[in-house]
Scaffold this motif. Structure first.
Motif, PDB file in Angstrom:
ATOM      1  N   ILE A  39       0.841  -1.200   0.000  1.00 39.81           N
ATOM      2  CA  ILE A  39       0.000   0.000   0.000  1.00 39.81           C
ATOM      3  C   ILE A  39       0.877   1.252   0.000  1.00 39.81           C
ATOM      4  CG2 ILE A  39      -1.686   1.311   1.330  1.00 39.81           C
ATOM      5  CD1 ILE A  39      -2.886  -1.075  -0.045  1.00 39.81           C
ATOM      6  N   PHE A  40       1.935   1.234   0.796  1.00 46.35           N
ATOM      7  CA  PHE A  40       2.859   2.377   0.817  1.00 46.35           C
ATOM      8  C   PHE A  40       3.501   2.568  -0.553  1.00 46.35           C
ATOM      9  CE2 PHE A  40       7.244   3.875   1.263  1.00 46.35           C
ATOM     10  CZ  PHE A  40       7.032   5.110   1.856  1.00 46.35           C
ATOM     11  N   ASP A  41       3.913   1.470  -1.166  1.00 44.56           N
ATOM     12  CA  ASP A  41       4.529   1.549  -2.489  1.00 44.56           C
ATOM     13  C   ASP A  41       3.524   2.056  -3.521  1.00 44.56           C
ATOM     14  OD1 ASP A  41       7.064   1.234  -3.507  1.00 44.56           O
ATOM     15  OD2 ASP A  41       6.589  -0.664  -4.496  1.00 44.56           O
ATOM     16  N   TYR A  42       2.283   1.657  -3.370  1.00 41.32           N
ATOM     17  CA  TYR A  42       1.238   2.111  -4.303  1.00 41.32           C
ATOM     18  C   TYR A  42       1.058   3.626  -4.227  1.00 41.32           C
ATOM     19  CZ  TYR A  42      -3.529   3.132  -5.845  1.00 41.32           C
ATOM     20  OH  TYR A  42      -4.629   3.692  -6.440  1.00 41.32           O
ATOM     21  N   HIS A  43       0.960   4.168  -3.017  1.00 39.65           N
ATOM     22  CA  HIS A  43       0.766   5.616  -2.871  1.00 39.65           C
ATOM     23  C   HIS A  43       2.038   6.390  -3.233  1.00 39.65           C
ATOM     24  CE1 HIS A  43      -3.264   5.700  -1.180  1.00 39.65           C
ATOM     25  NE2 HIS A  43      -2.949   4.638  -0.463  1.00 39.65           N
ATOM     26  N   ARG A  44       3.196   5.806  -2.980  1.00 44.49           N
ATOM     27  CA  ARG A  44       4.447   6.496  -3.296  1.00 44.49           C
ATOM     28  C   ARG A  44       4.639   6.630  -4.803  1.00 44.49           C
ATOM     29  NH1 ARG A  44       9.923   5.149  -4.064  1.00 44.49           N
ATOM     30  NH2 ARG A  44       9.396   2.936  -4.021  1.00 44.49           N
ATOM     31  N   LYS A  45       4.215   5.626  -5.549  1.00 44.97           N
ATOM     32  CA  LYS A  45       4.421   5.626  -6.990  1.00 44.97           C
ATOM     33  C   LYS A  45       3.190   6.056  -7.778  1.00 44.97           C
ATOM     34  CE  LYS A  45       7.954   2.027  -6.841  1.00 44.97           C
ATOM     35  NZ  LYS A  45       8.353   0.681  -7.315  1.00 44.97           N
ATOM     36  N   PHE A  46       2.113   6.411  -7.072  1.00 39.33           N
ATOM     37  CA  PHE A  46       0.896   6.787  -7.784  1.00 39.33           C
ATOM     38  C   PHE A  46       1.129   8.096  -8.554  1.00 39.33           C
ATOM     39  CE2 PHE A  46      -3.241   8.848  -8.142  1.00 39.33           C
ATOM     40  CZ  PHE A  46      -3.981   7.816  -8.689  1.00 39.33           C
ATOM     41  N   GLY A  47       0.856   8.066  -9.853  1.00 37.24           N
ATOM     42  CA  GLY A  47       1.049   9.239 -10.683  1.00 37.24           C
ATOM     43  C   GLY A  47       2.490   9.524 -11.056  1.00 37.24           C
ATOM     44  N   TRP A  48       3.396   8.609 -10.738  1.00 36.72           N
ATOM     45  CA  TRP A  48       4.821   8.819 -11.064  1.00 36.72           C
ATOM     46  C   TRP A  48       5.050   8.402 -12.517  1.00 36.72           C
ATOM     47  CZ3 TRP A  48       9.429   5.575  -8.783  1.00 36.72           C
ATOM     48  CH2 TRP A  48      10.623   6.080  -9.293  1.00 36.72           C
ATOM     49  N   ARG A  49       5.288   9.374 -13.354  1.00 38.46           N
ATOM     50  CA  ARG A  49       5.522   9.131 -14.779  1.00 38.46           C
ATOM     51  C   ARG A  49       6.725   9.935 -15.248  1.00 38.46           C
ATOM     52  NH1 ARG A  49      -0.023   9.861 -14.210  1.00 38.46           N
ATOM     53  NH2 ARG A  49      -1.279   8.016 -14.702  1.00 38.46           N
TER      54      ARG A  49
ATOM     55  N   ILE B 239       1.513   1.468  -9.730  1.00 34.37           N
ATOM     56  CA  ILE B 239       1.232   0.072  -9.390  1.00 34.37           C
ATOM     57  C   ILE B 239      -0.274  -0.112  -9.306  1.00 34.37           C
ATOM     58  CG2 ILE B 239       1.550  -1.747  -7.670  1.00 34.37           C
ATOM     59  CD1 ILE B 239       4.127  -0.400  -6.846  1.00 34.37           C
ATOM     60  N   GLU B 240      -0.766  -1.160  -9.911  1.00 41.23           N
ATOM     61  CA  GLU B 240      -2.199  -1.446  -9.870  1.00 41.23           C
ATOM     62  C   GLU B 240      -2.507  -2.352  -8.680  1.00 41.23           C
ATOM     63  OE1 GLU B 240      -4.434  -0.090 -11.710  1.00 41.23           O
ATOM     64  OE2 GLU B 240      -3.047   0.952 -13.049  1.00 41.23           O
ATOM     65  N   LEU B 241      -3.464  -1.929  -7.863  1.00 38.47           N
ATOM     66  CA  LEU B 241      -3.922  -2.726  -6.731  1.00 38.47           C
ATOM     67  C   LEU B 241      -5.448  -2.792  -6.747  1.00 38.47           C
ATOM     68  CD1 LEU B 241      -1.715  -1.636  -3.667  1.00 38.47           C
ATOM     69  CD2 LEU B 241      -1.563  -3.734  -5.000  1.00 38.47           C
ATOM     70  N   ASN B 242      -5.984  -3.916  -6.367  1.00 39.77           N
ATOM     71  CA  ASN B 242      -7.429  -4.050  -6.271  1.00 39.77           C
ATOM     72  C   ASN B 242      -7.965  -3.196  -5.132  1.00 39.77           C
ATOM     73  OD1 ASN B 242      -7.353  -5.915  -8.333  1.00 39.77           O
ATOM     74  ND2 ASN B 242      -7.194  -7.668  -6.941  1.00 39.77           N
ATOM     75  N   ARG B 243      -9.198  -2.733  -5.283  1.00 40.24           N
ATOM     76  CA  ARG B 243      -9.770  -1.878  -4.243  1.00 40.24           C
ATOM     77  C   ARG B 243     -10.005  -2.645  -2.945  1.00 40.24           C
ATOM     78  NH1 ARG B 243     -15.843  -0.909  -6.731  1.00 40.24           N
ATOM     79  NH2 ARG B 243     -16.497  -3.094  -6.801  1.00 40.24           N
ATOM     80  N   LYS B 244     -10.280  -3.935  -3.030  1.00 33.53           N
ATOM     81  CA  LYS B 244     -10.426  -4.731  -1.802  1.00 33.53           C
ATOM     82  C   LYS B 244      -9.091  -4.824  -1.062  1.00 33.53           C
ATOM     83  CE  LYS B 244     -14.182  -7.637  -3.589  1.00 33.53           C
ATOM     84  NZ  LYS B 244     -14.602  -9.021  -3.912  1.00 33.53           N
ATOM     85  N   TYR B 245      -8.014  -4.902  -1.813  1.00 35.43           N
ATOM     86  CA  TYR B 245      -6.678  -4.959  -1.210  1.00 35.43           C
ATOM     87  C   TYR B 245      -6.368  -3.651  -0.490  1.00 35.43           C
ATOM     88  CZ  TYR B 245      -1.774  -6.392  -0.874  1.00 35.43           C
ATOM     89  OH  TYR B 245      -0.531  -6.764  -0.412  1.00 35.43           O
ATOM     90  N   LYS B 246      -6.734  -2.519  -1.100  1.00 27.95           N
ATOM     91  CA  LYS B 246      -6.490  -1.223  -0.465  1.00 27.95           C
ATOM     92  C   LYS B 246      -7.349  -1.054   0.782  1.00 27.95           C
ATOM     93  CE  LYS B 246      -7.033   0.868  -4.490  1.00 27.95           C
ATOM     94  NZ  LYS B 246      -7.137   1.934  -5.519  1.00 27.95           N
ATOM     95  N   LEU B 247      -8.569  -1.559   0.757  1.00 20.76           N
ATOM     96  CA  LEU B 247      -9.418  -1.514   1.951  1.00 20.76           C
ATOM     97  C   LEU B 247      -8.826  -2.360   3.068  1.00 20.76           C
ATOM     98  CD1 LEU B 247     -12.064  -0.672   3.334  1.00 20.76           C
ATOM     99  CD2 LEU B 247     -13.140  -2.674   2.284  1.00 20.76           C
ATOM    100  N   LEU B 248      -8.324  -3.532   2.728  1.00 21.77           N
ATOM    101  CA  LEU B 248      -7.671  -4.382   3.724  1.00 21.77           C
ATOM    102  C   LEU B 248      -6.425  -3.709   4.282  1.00 21.77           C
ATOM    103  CD1 LEU B 248      -7.435  -7.080   5.214  1.00 21.77           C
ATOM    104  CD2 LEU B 248      -6.247  -7.995   3.205  1.00 21.77           C
TER     105      LEU B 248
END
Length: 254
Positions: free
Chosen positions: A99-109, A162-171
């Motif tokens: 989850i941390f990696d997802y938010h850190r790399k979100f929108g990184w292009r 990074i693509e993560l499922n919404r259920k995974y982010k809720l967990l």
């Protein structure tokens, strides 16, 4: 059960206590202070050995937290009950890391690009004969081996999201709430209202906390402060989100 109380007004009750950096005491039913520390270490070791299946608190224990007055920092005499669904999940390090990696790399292009062999200016004529020169064969003047040629393995636009499922982010959110409770980093206050919205007044509130400063400890130790109303709204949002995400699984079969 497990109960969190302010250090100033707590007397020795059923057993020893484990002190936290915020000045709170997590009470457990043990026989001695040394035994409490040993059991705490054993609990942490047990969770680290099987983090995917070990719950930080007993399922039968009622999770209650004290509510503090925001202005004075004193115990208000009220408590809030926490739901095991959101505050008592296995402490999965891998989920929190993802989850941390997802938010850190979100929108990184990256958009930088270089001229390749196909985009560099130049004709496709063979510069030299295939044989007879005694040198290496050349088939294109835009080759990276030649001066003025293209860049070999140059930079291209990339998307690191990074693509993560919404259920995974809720967990992941529920796992982080459980981790904050286990690490004693949740603070509950009645409300955040003050008499006048002035920085001077807020600075005076912070200065009233001595030793175990509520707000200073929250900033220094990454504490999470909830109001009673905010906790109710959070649980309502989590309930609605969970019902939305799992509506097909919870629907009765015909």
């Amino acid at each position: 059960g497990i109960y969190l109380q302010p250090e100033k007004r707590v007397q020795r009750q059923t057993g020893p206590s484990v002190h936290s950096p915020s000045g709170f005491i997590l009470f457990c039913v043990h026989e001695s202070g040394d035994q409490a520390r040993a059991d705490r270490k054993n609990d942490e070791a047990r969770i680290l050995q099987r983090p995917w299946a070990t719950f930080p608190f007993p399922k039968t224990a009622e999770l209650q937290m004290p509510v503090y007055d925001f202005v004075s920092g004193e115990y208000s005499g009220e408590n809030v009950s926490l739901d095991h669904k959101y505050f008592n999940l296995p402490l999965r390090r891998d989920i929190i890391h993802n989850i941390f990696d997802y938010h850190r790399k979100f929108g990184w292009r990256t958009f930088k690009t270089t001229l390749t062999k196909g985009t560099t200016a130049g004709s496709g004529v063979k510069p030299f004969p295939q044989k007879g020169r005694g040198k290496a064969r050349q088939g294109n003047k835009r080759s990276p081996l030649l001066i003025g040629g293209a860049k070999a393995h140059g930079k291209v636009p990339r998307d690191f999201t990074i693509e993560l499922n919404r259920k995974y982010k809720l967990l992941g959110l529920k796992t982080m709430l459980s981790t904050c409770l286990f690490e004693n980093k949740l603070i509950f206050i009645q409300n955040e209202s003050i008499e006048f919205p002035k920085t001077k007044i807020l600075d005076g509130i912070v200065r009233n906390f001595k030793g175990s400063k509520l707000l200073k400890g929250a900033v220094k130790h990454d504490f999470v402060i909830f109001t009673k109303e905010g906790l109710e709204q959070l649980e309502l949002i989590l309930d609605n989100t969970e019902q939305d995400y799992y509506r097909m699984g919870n629907a009765p079969r015909e």
